[in-house]
Design a protein around this motif. Structure first.
Motif, PDB file in Angstrom:
ATOM      1  N   UNK A 176     -22.609   4.132  27.998  1.00 44.73           N
ATOM      2  CA  UNK A 176     -22.013   3.776  27.328  1.00 44.73           C
ATOM      3  C   UNK A 176     -23.386   2.798  26.599  1.00 44.73           C
ATOM      4  N   UNK A 177     -23.388   2.660  25.320  1.00 45.11           N
ATOM      5  CA  UNK A 177     -24.283   2.269  24.676  1.00 45.11           C
ATOM      6  C   UNK A 177     -24.109   0.676  24.872  1.00 45.11           C
ATOM      7  N   UNK A 178     -25.224  -0.118  24.283  1.00 47.38           N
ATOM      8  CA  UNK A 178     -25.517  -1.449  23.919  1.00 47.38           C
ATOM      9  C   UNK A 178     -25.180  -1.578  22.670  1.00 47.38           C
ATOM     10  N   UNK A 179     -23.267  -2.076  23.349  1.00 50.18           N
ATOM     11  CA  UNK A 179     -22.654  -2.648  21.345  1.00 50.18           C
ATOM     12  C   UNK A 179     -21.684  -2.002  21.558  1.00 50.18           C
ATOM     13  N   UNK A 180     -21.371  -0.317  22.562  1.00 48.32           N
ATOM     14  CA  UNK A 180     -20.782   0.218  22.402  1.00 48.32           C
ATOM     15  C   UNK A 180     -19.736  -0.665  23.098  1.00 48.32           C
ATOM     16  N   UNK A 181     -18.189   0.770  23.075  1.00 49.71           N
ATOM     17  CA  UNK A 181     -16.772  -0.243  23.414  1.00 49.71           C
ATOM     18  C   UNK A 181     -16.145   0.495  24.365  1.00 49.71           C
ATOM     19  N   UNK A 182     -15.306   0.778  24.940  1.00 51.31           N
ATOM     20  CA  UNK A 182     -14.346   1.824  25.761  1.00 51.31           C
ATOM     21  C   UNK A 182     -13.398   1.143  25.693  1.00 51.31           C
ATOM     22  N   UNK A 183     -12.391   2.486  24.994  1.00 51.68           N
ATOM     23  CA  UNK A 183     -10.589   2.266  24.885  1.00 51.68           C
ATOM     24  C   UNK A 183      -9.936   3.018  25.431  1.00 51.68           C
ATOM     25  N   UNK A 184      -9.207   1.578  25.977  1.00 54.44           N
ATOM     26  CA  UNK A 184      -8.237   2.148  27.150  1.00 54.44           C
ATOM     27  C   UNK A 184      -6.921   1.860  26.675  1.00 54.44           C
ATOM     28  N   UNK A 185      -5.961   2.819  27.036  1.00 52.64           N
ATOM     29  CA  UNK A 185      -4.821   2.679  26.716  1.00 52.64           C
ATOM     30  C   UNK A 185      -3.820   3.259  28.262  1.00 52.64           C
ATOM     31  N   UNK A 186      -3.006   2.156  28.582  1.00 52.10           N
ATOM     32  CA  UNK A 186      -2.194   2.297  29.906  1.00 52.10           C
ATOM     33  C   UNK A 186      -0.958   1.709  29.538  1.00 52.10           C
ATOM     34  N   UNK A 187       0.167   2.030  30.570  1.00 57.87           N
ATOM     35  CA  UNK A 187       1.837   1.430  30.747  1.00 57.87           C
ATOM     36  C   UNK A 187       1.677   0.482  30.385  1.00 57.87           C
ATOM     37  N   UNK A 188       2.446  -0.362  30.066  1.00 59.17           N
ATOM     38  CA  UNK A 188       2.686  -1.651  30.715  1.00 59.17           C
ATOM     39  C   UNK A 188       4.018  -1.613  31.392  1.00 59.17           C
TER      40      UNK A 188
END
Length: 175
Positions: free
Chosen positions: A55-67
């Motif tokens: 991940x680059x600085x100021x980047x983000x990770x999008x996680x979708x998970x079951x609830x």
């Protein structure tokens, strides 16, 4: 499922296990999308370590998970399957017809798996009300537009987010 390619955007789709990303250079991605994957992994920590490295600085990770709570609500309310809802309440894991056991985990366990490298920035609810509607109602542009508006207005309200079928979690470095 991986046959569909989107050519209008610049992105890199990586197909394969963790070995497929280990040789990529550090700080390579602005955004990493990991949707409905971690429930099927044995070593979430290793994957999140690699994501943090990529991940680059100021980047983000999008996680979708079951609830889990949302899944129990859907079984009891939409599917009228009280026995399955009780079973999920007892052991927490469901079965996917295509992928096997869905190993549930709590949203905040992601931060534990990240060992302090990544923090939860936002949590959204997905399919809060949509998943509880009968399929015969899910027709027409007006219905879809109104449902979308309802979902958008409630996605961050904890009482509604907590019963959503999925959670969309944004992870950032050290926030």
């Amino acid at each position: 499922m991986l046959k569909h390619q989107f050519t209008d955007n610049h992105y890199e789709q990586i197909i394969g296990g963790i070995e497929a990303i280990k040789n990529l250079p550090s700080q390579f991605f602005d955004v990493i999308i990991c949707h409905n994957v971690m429930e099927y992994l044995n070593d979430r920590e290793e994957l999140l370590f690699e994501f943090n490295r990529l991940l680059k600085t100021n980047g983000f990770i999008s996680v979708i998970k079951h609830n889990r709570a949302g899944k129990i609500m859907q079984k009891a309310v939409f599917e009228y399957d009280i026995d399955e809802a009780l079973k999920l309440l007892e052991n927490g894991n469901a079965e996917s017809a295509n992928f096997g056991t869905i190993n549930e985990y709590d949203d905040h366990e992601l931060e534990e798996y990240c060992r302090g490298m990544l923090k939860i920035y936002k949590i959204y609810g997905l399919r809060i009300f949509y998943a509880l509607q009968r399929n015969e109602l899910k027709i027409g542009d007006e219905w879809l537009s109104n449902m979308y508006a309802l979902e958008c207005r409630t996605e961050e309200i904890p009482e509604f987010r907590d019963i959503a079928f999925f959670h969309h979690i944004i992870l950032r470095q050290g926030t």
